[in-house]
Design an enzyme around this catalytic site. Structure first.
Site, PDB file in Angstrom:
ATOM      1  N   CYS A   6       1.051  -1.245   0.019  1.00 41.56           N
ATOM      2  CA  CYS A   6       0.034   0.034   0.152  1.00 41.56           C
ATOM      3  C   CYS A   6       0.958   1.235  -0.040  1.00 41.56           C
ATOM      4  CB  CYS A   6      -0.844  -0.085   1.189  1.00 41.56           C
ATOM      5  SG  CYS A   6      -0.368  -0.561   2.695  1.00 41.56           S
TER       6      CYS A   6
ATOM      7  N   HIS B 198      -3.161   6.330   4.164  1.00 46.57           N
ATOM      8  CA  HIS B 198      -1.649   6.427   4.512  1.00 46.57           C
ATOM      9  C   HIS B 198      -1.528   7.652   3.916  1.00 46.57           C
ATOM     10  CE1 HIS B 198      -1.469   2.538   5.946  1.00 46.57           C
ATOM     11  NE2 HIS B 198      -0.828   1.908   4.832  1.00 46.57           N
TER      12      HIS B 198
END
Lengths: 337, 337
Positions: B128, B241
């Site tokens: 990710c 994130h």
């Protein structure tokens, strides 16, 4: 010894810690006074077993004060410092207003104590995010000359004062309860969120907080050739700023050498064993006067680069402790009274 | 079209989003099956108006499946992928286990779609934190050749699965209530704290998460000369994130050019006006398939450097969305059945 000392901004978050530190560190004085804005004047402060009434900060209030440690917003410092100086009072100022004035020394006692003794009535204490970074840069600069610093900060809400810490609690509780919350201290909700802006827009897309890290670093280390590229981010942590730092030096400094340099530097402590899950974290540094360093490793992207992680209590070493240490320098040097 | 498709790890955080995406994006199929570990097998999943029983992942279970999208821990992927391939099933795998296998393409559909068509029964979807960074590097690399990347991450708890998100809530509530809390998913308390370690110690002081950002970036961009220095940090954010990225390119790319390049790249969106308090934040990107870029500015420390801030939903583009997009590539290319 200074006969009469004062804390200016005595009722704020940092002011409260300065009060604690003066007692903890047995700072010498005969008389102590507490000054604050009109709003807080008249309230009572308990200090070293006595009650004191907080006085309003006015030009007259500085009469008879020999040393004042100030922790106020910039506009307040702009106003009170000339009053204090006119009254013959030496000021150690925590605000950002006077730091870059060329006649004002900007001091971290472990880094450039000598600068303190050139003061003309005013010594500035650096920005919290600058202090911990420059503390860690200093031994590397002495050993290998720092050329470039890339830093990303993870800054706690206490940097925005008591209101910032309170808002983190209130906003987090509201978020957990699914309740509405309107931020006041921060421009966006800080609960379980990140705000990549601290301060106002200043220069070429950089914020005022970021530009402090550029200019103050050069001034404290006395080297205008040091290049700094900062990104300052507010994180949902109550207290203690963290920084991911990459530094390039003229001479290569190995991880082993860096670890030894850090460990030998007063004010720095090394916690560095990622394989055992050991590194500095905000929760462990709260209330501590040292600056902690971990995750020390060679830069994978540049021959002379070194990466590390740095955590410090921004209310203590980043503000109150550093200011009190500057005052202690003056006392030790007998520069006063 | 693939006649029979399956989700492996169907009951996990990413598995749940893959289910949603297949419906939202009207992914074509005749039959769909849901596989999971023994623990979750037998439970019922509602999907597109029907009830399905979750099947246990066994070598036999893959018989008759044409395409499987897998989101499981690495050891599970190590086991099930050979079973699936042996049954003639093409796998799009979200795990980290197969990504660096030279026979396995590692694909971000907006970056290197062509790699997908070289598959030998298995295509890997990147980590990710790598995906959002490489998405943003790609237009800069094409325009000016990326030489070096320094990245500090601010990674959400959802990267550690449903348990990570739950632990953030539970630990935060305990901290607010002054109650004790023993972390289980994370090695330290994540409540109002930062953990500068994601994954295990891997190489020269770097963690496994950090080394993924080094190696996967090179593989996806097809350029082994790109230097990456990452610092990965877990922050008390539930989902999305964030990354502070500094990139050095062979040819200088100005802020204006970078903004145009980002804005013209599918999958990227620019929110960049710090003076008005506008930039990407995790709270605003949750549930979105795009990767957001802001705080674009010239590096103050290097002629050809560019700094920016990048936020993306790590469960969606960082995992589920990217995997489904890879599957869509295969469908569009008629590479199947």
């Amino acid at each position: 010894m200074f006969e009469t000392i004062a804390i200016v901004g005595a009722t704020g978050a940092v002011g409260g810690i300065i009060r604690k530190l003066l007692q903890e560190r047995e700072f010498p004085y005969k008389n102590i006074r507490f000054l604050a804005s009109k709003r807080s004047a008249g309230t009572t402060i308990e200090f070293a077993g006595k009650s004191y009434t907080v006085e309003e900060m006015t030009p007259e209030a500085f009469q008879g004060i020999d040393l004042a440690i100030g922790s106020t917003p910039d506009p307040v410092a702009k106003e009170f410092v000339p009053w204090a100086k006119a009254a013959g009072c030496i000021v150690v100022d925590e605000s950002g207003f006077w730091r870059m004035d060329p006649t004002v020394p900007l001091v971290i006692p472990e880094v450039n104590p000598e600068a303190a003794f050139t003061h003309q009535g005013l010594i500035a204490s650096p920005n919290c995010s600058t202090t911990q970074m420059v503390q860690s840069l200093k031994p590397l600069h002495d050993a290998g000359r720092v050329r470039r610093v890339i830093v990303s900060t993870y800054q706690a809400t206490s940097g925005a004062g008591v209101g910032g810490q309170r808002e983190l609690v209130d906003a987090s509780r509201a978020a957990l309860d699914g309740a509405d919350f309107t931020p006041e201290t921060f421009s966006h909700s800080i609960a379980f969120n990140l705000i990549p802006q601290i301060g106002s827009h200043k220069h070429a897309g950089y914020t005022s907080e970021e530009m402090k890290m550029v200019f103050e670093t050069r001034k404290i280390l006395g080297d205008e050739s040091i290049q700094v590229c900062p990104t300052c981010v507010r994180v949902p942590v109550s207290n203690c700023h963290s920084e991911s730092i990459l530094v390039e030096t003229e001479r290569k400094i190995t991880v082993e050498e860096a670890r030894e340099l850090f460990a030998a530097t007063p004010g720095l402590k090394v916690i560095d064993d990622v394989a055992s899950g050991k590194y500095p974290m905000p929760k462990d540094c709260d209330g501590d006067d040292d600056t902690y360093i971990g995750r020390i490793r060679e830069d994978l992207s540049c021959e002379n680069g070194l990466a590390f992680w740095c955590v410090s209590d921004n209310l203590r070493k980043g503000a109150a402790t550093n200011a009190v240490q500057i005052a202690e320098l003056l006392v030790r040097n007998g520069a006063a009274v």
